[in-house]
Design a protein around this motif. Structure first.
Motif, PDB file in Angstrom:
ATOM      1  N   GLY A   1       0.793  -1.220   0.000  1.00 49.84           N
ATOM      2  CA  GLY A   1       0.000   0.000   0.000  1.00 49.84           C
ATOM      3  C   GLY A   1       0.823   1.267   0.000  1.00 49.84           C
ATOM      4  O   GLY A   1       0.271   2.367   0.063  1.00 49.84           O
ATOM      5  N   GLY A   2       2.158   1.129  -0.058  1.00 54.68           N
ATOM      6  CA  GLY A   2       3.024   2.298  -0.051  1.00 54.68           C
ATOM      7  C   GLY A   2       3.404   2.779   1.331  1.00 54.68           C
ATOM      8  O   GLY A   2       4.116   3.773   1.478  1.00 54.68           O
TER       9      GLY A   2
ATOM     10  N   ALA B   1       4.024  12.212   2.492  1.00 52.04           N
ATOM     11  CA  ALA B   1       5.145  12.298   1.556  1.00 52.04           C
ATOM     12  C   ALA B   1       4.842  11.553   0.259  1.00 52.04           C
ATOM     13  O   ALA B   1       5.150  12.035  -0.844  1.00 52.04           O
ATOM     14  CB  ALA B   1       6.415  11.737   2.205  1.00 52.04           C
ATOM     15  N   VAL B   2       4.202  10.387   0.380  1.00 52.73           N
ATOM     16  CA  VAL B   2       3.860   9.595  -0.807  1.00 52.73           C
ATOM     17  C   VAL B   2       2.752  10.276  -1.608  1.00 52.73           C
ATOM     18  O   VAL B   2       2.867  10.469  -2.827  1.00 52.73           O
ATOM     19  CB  VAL B   2       3.443   8.165  -0.405  1.00 52.73           C
ATOM     20  CG1 VAL B   2       2.904   7.398  -1.623  1.00 52.73           C
ATOM     21  CG2 VAL B   2       4.622   7.416   0.205  1.00 52.73           C
ATOM     22  N   ASP B   3       1.684  10.667  -0.921  1.00 59.00           N
ATOM     23  CA  ASP B   3       0.531  11.229  -1.619  1.00 59.00           C
ATOM     24  C   ASP B   3       0.826  12.594  -2.230  1.00 59.00           C
ATOM     25  O   ASP B   3       0.223  12.976  -3.240  1.00 59.00           O
ATOM     26  CB  ASP B   3      -0.656  11.341  -0.661  1.00 59.00           C
ATOM     27  CG  ASP B   3      -1.208   9.984  -0.265  1.00 59.00           C
ATOM     28  OD1 ASP B   3      -0.847   8.986  -0.917  1.00 59.00           O
ATOM     29  OD2 ASP B   3      -2.000   9.911   0.692  1.00 59.00           O
ATOM     30  N   ALA B   4       1.736  13.355  -1.618  1.00 57.53           N
ATOM     31  CA  ALA B   4       2.074  14.679  -2.134  1.00 57.53           C
ATOM     32  C   ALA B   4       3.192  14.629  -3.173  1.00 57.53           C
ATOM     33  O   ALA B   4       3.613  15.678  -3.674  1.00 57.53           O
ATOM     34  CB  ALA B   4       2.478  15.603  -0.980  1.00 57.53           C
ATOM     35  N   GLY B   5       3.657  13.433  -3.509  1.00 65.64           N
ATOM     36  CA  GLY B   5       4.670  13.295  -4.547  1.00 65.64           C
ATOM     37  C   GLY B   5       6.085  13.627  -4.097  1.00 65.64           C
ATOM     38  O   GLY B   5       6.963  13.869  -4.928  1.00 65.64           O
ATOM     39  N   LEU B   6       6.320  13.640  -2.765  1.00 62.97           N
ATOM     40  CA  LEU B   6       7.681  13.891  -2.281  1.00 62.97           C
ATOM     41  C   LEU B   6       8.546  12.657  -2.425  1.00 62.97           C
ATOM     42  O   LEU B   6       9.773  12.758  -2.564  1.00 62.97           O
ATOM     43  CB  LEU B   6       7.641  14.338  -0.812  1.00 62.97           C
ATOM     44  CG  LEU B   6       6.726  15.535  -0.489  1.00 62.97           C
ATOM     45  CD1 LEU B   6       6.850  15.911   0.977  1.00 62.97           C
ATOM     46  CD2 LEU B   6       7.063  16.721  -1.375  1.00 62.97           C
ATOM     47  N   VAL B   7       7.933  11.482  -2.377  1.00 63.26           N
ATOM     48  CA  VAL B   7       8.611  10.217  -2.682  1.00 63.26           C
ATOM     49  C   VAL B   7       7.730   9.430  -3.642  1.00 63.26           C
ATOM     50  O   VAL B   7       6.505   9.600  -3.659  1.00 63.26           O
ATOM     51  CB  VAL B   7       8.899   9.377  -1.417  1.00 63.26           C
ATOM     52  CG1 VAL B   7       9.920  10.046  -0.527  1.00 63.26           C
ATOM     53  CG2 VAL B   7       7.621   9.094  -0.652  1.00 63.26           C
ATOM     54  N   GLU B   8       8.356   8.598  -4.423  1.00 60.99           N
ATOM     55  CA  GLU B   8       7.626   7.757  -5.368  1.00 60.99           C
ATOM     56  C   GLU B   8       8.066   6.314  -5.211  1.00 60.99           C
ATOM     57  O   GLU B   8       9.215   6.046  -4.839  1.00 60.99           O
ATOM     58  CB  GLU B   8       7.877   8.226  -6.807  1.00 60.99           C
ATOM     59  CG  GLU B   8       7.332   9.617  -7.102  1.00 60.99           C
ATOM     60  CD  GLU B   8       7.662  10.085  -8.510  1.00 60.99           C
ATOM     61  OE1 GLU B   8       8.340   9.322  -9.243  1.00 60.99           O
ATOM     62  OE2 GLU B   8       7.261  11.203  -8.882  1.00 60.99           O
ATOM     63  N   ILE B   9       7.138   5.419  -5.475  1.00 55.18           N
ATOM     64  CA  ILE B   9       7.464   3.993  -5.421  1.00 55.18           C
ATOM     65  C   ILE B   9       8.249   3.647  -6.685  1.00 55.18           C
ATOM     66  O   ILE B   9       7.743   3.790  -7.801  1.00 55.18           O
ATOM     67  CB  ILE B   9       6.194   3.126  -5.336  1.00 55.18           C
ATOM     68  CG1 ILE B   9       5.262   3.644  -4.237  1.00 55.18           C
ATOM     69  CG2 ILE B   9       6.566   1.674  -5.110  1.00 55.18           C
ATOM     70  CD1 ILE B   9       5.876   3.680  -2.872  1.00 55.18           C
TER      71      ILE B   9
ATOM     72  N   ASP C   1       9.862   0.529  -7.272  1.00 54.84           N
ATOM     73  CA  ASP C   1       9.603  -0.859  -7.658  1.00 54.84           C
ATOM     74  C   ASP C   1       8.598  -1.435  -6.678  1.00 54.84           C
ATOM     75  O   ASP C   1       8.917  -1.647  -5.497  1.00 54.84           O
ATOM     76  CB  ASP C   1      10.908  -1.666  -7.628  1.00 54.84           C
ATOM     77  CG  ASP C   1      10.730  -3.078  -8.189  1.00 54.84           C
ATOM     78  OD1 ASP C   1       9.651  -3.660  -7.998  1.00 54.84           O
ATOM     79  OD2 ASP C   1      11.679  -3.589  -8.806  1.00 54.84           O
ATOM     80  N   GLU C   2       7.396  -1.673  -7.138  1.00 51.08           N
ATOM     81  CA  GLU C   2       6.344  -2.139  -6.236  1.00 51.08           C
ATOM     82  C   GLU C   2       6.662  -3.516  -5.667  1.00 51.08           C
ATOM     83  O   GLU C   2       6.398  -3.790  -4.495  1.00 51.08           O
ATOM     84  CB  GLU C   2       4.996  -2.181  -6.971  1.00 51.08           C
ATOM     85  CG  GLU C   2       4.455  -0.794  -7.306  1.00 51.08           C
ATOM     86  CD  GLU C   2       3.052  -0.849  -7.876  1.00 51.08           C
ATOM     87  OE1 GLU C   2       2.469  -1.971  -7.907  1.00 51.08           O
ATOM     88  OE2 GLU C   2       2.530   0.200  -8.291  1.00 51.08           O
ATOM     89  N   GLU C   3       7.220  -4.394  -6.478  1.00 45.55           N
ATOM     90  CA  GLU C   3       7.512  -5.740  -5.991  1.00 45.55           C
ATOM     91  C   GLU C   3       8.621  -5.720  -4.950  1.00 45.55           C
ATOM     92  O   GLU C   3       8.543  -6.397  -3.921  1.00 45.55           O
ATOM     93  CB  GLU C   3       7.908  -6.649  -7.164  1.00 45.55           C
ATOM     94  CG  GLU C   3       6.747  -6.990  -8.085  1.00 45.55           C
ATOM     95  CD  GLU C   3       7.130  -8.053  -9.116  1.00 45.55           C
ATOM     96  OE1 GLU C   3       8.236  -8.637  -8.983  1.00 45.55           O
ATOM     97  OE2 GLU C   3       6.332  -8.300 -10.023  1.00 45.55           O
ATOM     98  N   ALA C   4       9.654  -4.930  -5.207  1.00 47.89           N
ATOM     99  CA  ALA C   4      10.765  -4.856  -4.261  1.00 47.89           C
ATOM    100  C   ALA C   4      10.464  -3.915  -3.105  1.00 47.89           C
ATOM    101  O   ALA C   4      11.119  -3.967  -2.051  1.00 47.89           O
ATOM    102  CB  ALA C   4      12.034  -4.404  -4.976  1.00 47.89           C
ATOM    103  N   GLY C   5       9.471  -3.034  -3.282  1.00 53.74           N
ATOM    104  CA  GLY C   5       9.116  -2.086  -2.222  1.00 53.74           C
ATOM    105  C   GLY C   5      10.127  -0.967  -2.058  1.00 53.74           C
ATOM    106  O   GLY C   5      10.259  -0.416  -0.955  1.00 53.74           O
TER     107      GLY C   5
END
Length: 476
Positions: free
Chosen positions: A47-48, A80-88, A90-94
């Protein structure tokens, strides 16, 4: 709150000031610090969210301690995730990487910074709509979905409730003059959502609902304060310690009202809520929006503004124009026989009152204009100008009808208008005998209103009789 009628105009701070305030909010500052802290070893779940074993390190990076430190760190990470300060990455590697939003906080324009903050605000409002559900695990069905009905919780209704509260907070704040500086008592805000507008004395059941709403809002406002939306003084916990005493839902002593919670919309919050209202389809004007538009847009746009906001808007409009040219444009826009014309002329007259002697030639140019000649003479006389021709009797009556029509449109049946009507009837004993002949499109309506407003039955009857004559004359 209806989305059909425009909201009162709000006076917003400059984007530079608001961006500085956004960067100073505790939650966005924490989110930015976590975004810079994140590295190759940072891991997130599907879920990030930060994986649980990394929350203590994240809390330490933020300088947080105590039993809630991990929860605060998790909240900052979601922002931070929702505001675009960090991005995922690699979803599989997390794995994660720095997002575009992080660079905007340091190198973007004030508008860019506010866009990042607005995204953070949306995350916090969404989180605040979710109650603390201790039984959520027990509510999982066989497919792993949450059975919200078993929890007595409707996510959509909860979100709508908080949206409604924030909308009412905005309305209550900007209605006090446009800046939102005055705090709103929590009981009043809760009651605005629960108590029907046509209810006299609230029932015990309604008061209990208001008390429950206050407790919900107390929790939600504690979550909303760190993002800079509001300043909040929580409910005094000693009130909650006494189980015999429920929080006040109705009128309380002024000295004690703050103990039941006080909330103030910040200038940054006014900016954020206005954007949300605009996206939801509400008409939410801001002072200064008309400064680059024509005089017709100014006069029509400020028609429903409170006096202070109308003057502030007009001052910004005039500041961008040379006085003589502005006066000519205003006078041209004020002409017309449509329903909104009297109020346009009133706003024009108010705008012209802010101009100096440089505008005089424009006023002299319309002295013979049947619609504008009267207000031009008033402007010139107020400034002691020489060689101002006396108005004809027809012009005096026409200007009087036009002025009352404008006041009716602006204020309805106000005490000020009633005083004006009484003054007219007192100063001109034969007013109604002549007024019905005035060739103004609103003559009959104005005379009917005067009959309705004048307290003297005899005078009121004369006004109604004159209104009847006016309608008969024009085939109405």
């Amino acid at each position: 709150m209806s989305d059909s009628a425009p909201l009162p105009p709000v006076r917003l701070r400059s984007e530079a000031e608001l961006a500085h305030a956004a960067l100073s909010t505790p939650l966005l500052a924490r989110a930015a610090r976590l975004a810079r802290w994140a590295g190759p070893d940072t891991r997130v779940d599907a879920g990030g969210e930060l994986v649980e074993e990394q929350l203590p390190a994240a809390a330490e990076a933020l300088g947080l301690t105590g039993e809630d430190a991990a929860a605060y760190a998790g909240e900052a990470w979601r922002v931070a995730v929702d505001a675009g300060l960090v991005e995922i990455a690699d979803e599989e590697a997390g794995t994660v990487t720095a997002g575009e939003g992080l660079a905007l906080l340091t190198g973007g324009s004030p508008h860019d910074v506010l866009a990042v903050w607005q995204a953070a605000l949306e995350t916090v409002i969404a989180d605040a709509s979710v109650p603390d559900l201790d039984g959520i695990v027990d509510a999982l069905d066989e497919g792993g979905e949450v059975d919200f009905s078993s929890l007595g919780w409707d996510p959509e209704a909860e979100a709508d409730f908080l949206d409604g509260v924030l909308g009412n907070l905005y309305l209550l704040s900007v209605s006090e003059g446009g800046s939102g500086e005055a705090p709103v008592p929590l009981p009043a805000l809760a009651a605005s959502m629960i108590v029907p507008s046509d209810m006299g004395e609230p029932t015990n059941d309604v008061l209990e609902q208001v008390s429950e709403a206050m407790m919900r809002l107390d929790d939600q406002f504690r979550l909303l304060e760190p993002v800079g939306l509001i300043e909040y003084q929580p409910v005094d916990e000693t009130l909650m310690a006494d189980t015999e005493e429920e929080p006040a839902a109705g009128p309380v002593d002024e000295a004690d009202v703050s103990r039941y919670g006080m909330v103030r919309l910040t200038p940054l919050g006014a900016y954020g809520l206005r954007l949300r209202l605009l996206e939801a389809g509400f008409a939410a004007p801001a002072v200064g929006e008309l400064a680059d538009k024509g005089a017709d847009a100014l006069l029509d746009g400020t028609a429903t503004f409170p006096q202070g906001a109308a003057q502030a808007e007009t001052e910004q409009w005039l500041a961008r124009r040379e006085s003589l040219a502005a006066a000519r444009e205003l006078l041209t826009a004020a002409r017309g026989a449509d329903a909104g014309a009297p109020l346009r002329r009133l706003r024009c007259q108010q705008a012209l009152s802010l101009l100096g002697a440089e505008a005089e030639p424009a006023l002299r140019e319309v002295l013979d204009d049947p619609e504008l000649g009267g207000l031009a003479r008033v402007w010139l006389a107020e400034r002691g100008a020489a060689d101002v021709p006396a108005p004809s009797q027809d012009m005096i009556f026409w200007l009087t009808i036009d002025t009352v029509a404008a006041q009716l449109a602006a204020e309805g049946n106000s005490e000020e208008l009633q005083a004006l009507v009484e003054g007219l009837a007192r100063q001109h004993s034969g007013f109604f005998a002549e007024a019905w002949r005035v060739g103004h499109p609103d003559t009959a309506d104005v005379l009917e209103a005067m009959g309705r407003l004048h307290p003297d039955k005899k005078v009121a009857k004369e006004a109604r009789k004159a209104a009847f004559k006016a309608r008969s004359q024009h085939g109405g």
